[in-house]
Design a protein around this motif. Structure first.
Motif, PDB file in Angstrom:
ATOM      1  N   ALA A 129     -27.299   5.162 -11.164  1.00  0.00           N
ATOM      2  CA  ALA A 129     -28.669   5.171 -11.680  1.00  0.00           C
ATOM      3  C   ALA A 129     -29.547   6.066 -10.813  1.00  0.00           C
ATOM      4  O   ALA A 129     -29.551   5.967  -9.591  1.00  0.00           O
ATOM      5  CB  ALA A 129     -29.226   3.755 -11.732  1.00  0.00           C
ATOM      6  N   ALA A 130     -30.296   6.919 -11.466  1.00  0.00           N
ATOM      7  CA  ALA A 130     -30.995   7.997 -10.781  1.00  0.00           C
ATOM      8  C   ALA A 130     -32.315   7.607 -10.139  1.00  0.00           C
ATOM      9  O   ALA A 130     -32.679   8.133  -9.096  1.00  0.00           O
ATOM     10  CB  ALA A 130     -31.242   9.133 -11.777  1.00  0.00           C
ATOM     11  N   ILE A 131     -33.049   6.727 -10.758  1.00  0.00           N
ATOM     12  CA  ILE A 131     -34.418   6.468 -10.338  1.00  0.00           C
ATOM     13  C   ILE A 131     -34.461   5.216  -9.464  1.00  0.00           C
ATOM     14  O   ILE A 131     -33.912   4.179  -9.840  1.00  0.00           O
ATOM     15  CB  ILE A 131     -35.326   6.299 -11.570  1.00  0.00           C
ATOM     16  N   PRO A 132     -35.116   5.289  -8.300  1.00  0.00           N
ATOM     17  CA  PRO A 132     -35.250   4.083  -7.485  1.00  0.00           C
ATOM     18  C   PRO A 132     -35.869   2.955  -8.311  1.00  0.00           C
ATOM     19  O   PRO A 132     -36.820   3.159  -9.050  1.00  0.00           O
ATOM     20  CB  PRO A 132     -36.192   4.518  -6.355  1.00  0.00           C
ATOM     21  N   GLY A 133     -35.291   1.792  -8.196  1.00  0.00           N
ATOM     22  CA  GLY A 133     -35.741   0.645  -8.986  1.00  0.00           C
ATOM     23  C   GLY A 133     -34.803   0.346 -10.136  1.00  0.00           C
ATOM     24  O   GLY A 133     -34.684  -0.808 -10.560  1.00  0.00           O
ATOM     25  N   ASN A 134     -34.112   1.375 -10.653  1.00  0.00           N
ATOM     26  CA  ASN A 134     -33.141   1.130 -11.723  1.00  0.00           C
ATOM     27  C   ASN A 134     -32.019   0.229 -11.244  1.00  0.00           C
ATOM     28  O   ASN A 134     -31.496  -0.583 -12.003  1.00  0.00           O
ATOM     29  CB  ASN A 134     -32.549   2.433 -12.244  1.00  0.00           C
ATOM     30  N   ASP A 135     -31.641   0.357  -9.975  1.00  0.00           N
ATOM     31  CA  ASP A 135     -30.593  -0.504  -9.429  1.00  0.00           C
ATOM     32  C   ASP A 135     -31.033  -1.966  -9.442  1.00  0.00           C
ATOM     33  O   ASP A 135     -30.247  -2.857  -9.760  1.00  0.00           O
ATOM     34  CB  ASP A 135     -30.181  -0.051  -8.029  1.00  0.00           C
ATOM     35  N   GLU A 136     -32.315  -2.219  -9.152  1.00  0.00           N
ATOM     36  CA  GLU A 136     -32.831  -3.593  -9.191  1.00  0.00           C
ATOM     37  C   GLU A 136     -32.805  -4.151 -10.609  1.00  0.00           C
ATOM     38  O   GLU A 136     -32.460  -5.311 -10.824  1.00  0.00           O
ATOM     39  CB  GLU A 136     -34.256  -3.640  -8.648  1.00  0.00           C
ATOM     40  N   VAL A 137     -33.182  -3.317 -11.571  1.00  0.00           N
ATOM     41  CA  VAL A 137     -33.152  -3.739 -12.977  1.00  0.00           C
ATOM     42  C   VAL A 137     -31.721  -4.089 -13.371  1.00  0.00           C
ATOM     43  O   VAL A 137     -31.474  -5.124 -13.996  1.00  0.00           O
ATOM     44  CB  VAL A 137     -33.736  -2.652 -13.900  1.00  0.00           C
ATOM     45  N   LEU A 138     -30.770  -3.251 -12.999  1.00  0.00           N
ATOM     46  CA  LEU A 138     -29.374  -3.494 -13.369  1.00  0.00           C
ATOM     47  C   LEU A 138     -28.830  -4.760 -12.714  1.00  0.00           C
ATOM     48  O   LEU A 138     -28.116  -5.533 -13.364  1.00  0.00           O
ATOM     49  CB  LEU A 138     -28.520  -2.277 -13.023  1.00  0.00           C
ATOM     50  N   ARG A 139     -29.156  -5.001 -11.461  1.00  0.00           N
ATOM     51  CA  ARG A 139     -28.725  -6.247 -10.808  1.00  0.00           C
ATOM     52  C   ARG A 139     -29.329  -7.464 -11.515  1.00  0.00           C
ATOM     53  O   ARG A 139     -28.669  -8.484 -11.703  1.00  0.00           O
ATOM     54  CB  ARG A 139     -29.125  -6.237  -9.332  1.00  0.00           C
ATOM     55  N   PHE A 140     -30.594  -7.368 -11.885  1.00  0.00           N
ATOM     56  CA  PHE A 140     -31.289  -8.437 -12.597  1.00  0.00           C
ATOM     57  C   PHE A 140     -30.608  -8.719 -13.940  1.00  0.00           C
ATOM     58  O   PHE A 140     -30.360  -9.869 -14.301  1.00  0.00           O
ATOM     59  CB  PHE A 140     -32.753  -8.030 -12.804  1.00  0.00           C
TER      60      PHE A 140
END
Length: 160
Positions: A129-140
């Motif tokens: 995932a390219a944009i910071p924060g997308n990783d948090e969304v995906l974990r959620f």
């Protein structure tokens, strides 16, 4: 001396959608490689604007159809938001994130906005995932929509 405070505007004009599809015994996440000038070459989940007269969930369904050709999706409100701050224009952008479960019989047909797609494991998607924060969304999404069954209260498309 009186200090004048200024609020940073918050804009919510778009949506994001994380699509999930079961492959054997695990859910995978659809990421798309952008081919347009904005975010060219980067892996992202689905996103787009809300058009006049649309609700956010209607925009989510339309964007899924336009970007992937997928027409059947079981859509849920994730109760999470994509967000970023635009320093160039001094505003905070928020977009509700939806989660869509895709049936096995639905294939991806990309539009001009993307050059390729991959159904990734959550680990691969988080790393890509390219944009910071997308990783948090995906974990959620993994925690609340893969490891748990979402409550009907979160279903985005009204029944009836």
């Amino acid at each position: 001396m009186n200090r004048v405070e200024y609020e940073i505007p918050v804009r919510c004009r778009g949506i994001a959608v994380v699509l999930l599809k079961r492959f054997e015994d695990e859910y995978r996440v659809l990421l798309l490689r952008r081919s347009t000038p904005v975010l060219r070459g980067l892996w992202c989940y689905i996103g787009g604007g809300i058009e006049a007269g649309e609700t956010s969930w209607e925009a989510a369904i339309r964007e899924v159809r336009e970007e992937t050709g997928i027409t059947k999706v079981d859509l849920y409100n994730s109760n999470k938001f994509d967000q970023f701050y635009s320093s160039a224009d001094n505003y905070i952008y928020l977009a509700p994130v939806f989660v869509g479960y895709v049936n096995d019989d639905q294939d991806v047909a990309l539009n001009h906005e993307h050059s390729e797609y991959r159904w990734m494991t959550f680990g691969e998607a988080i790393d890509s995932a390219a944009i910071p924060g997308n990783d948090e969304v995906l974990r959620f999404v993994e925690k609340h929509f893969v490891k748990r069954t979402p409550t009907e209260w979160l279903r985005a498309v009204p029944k009836g």
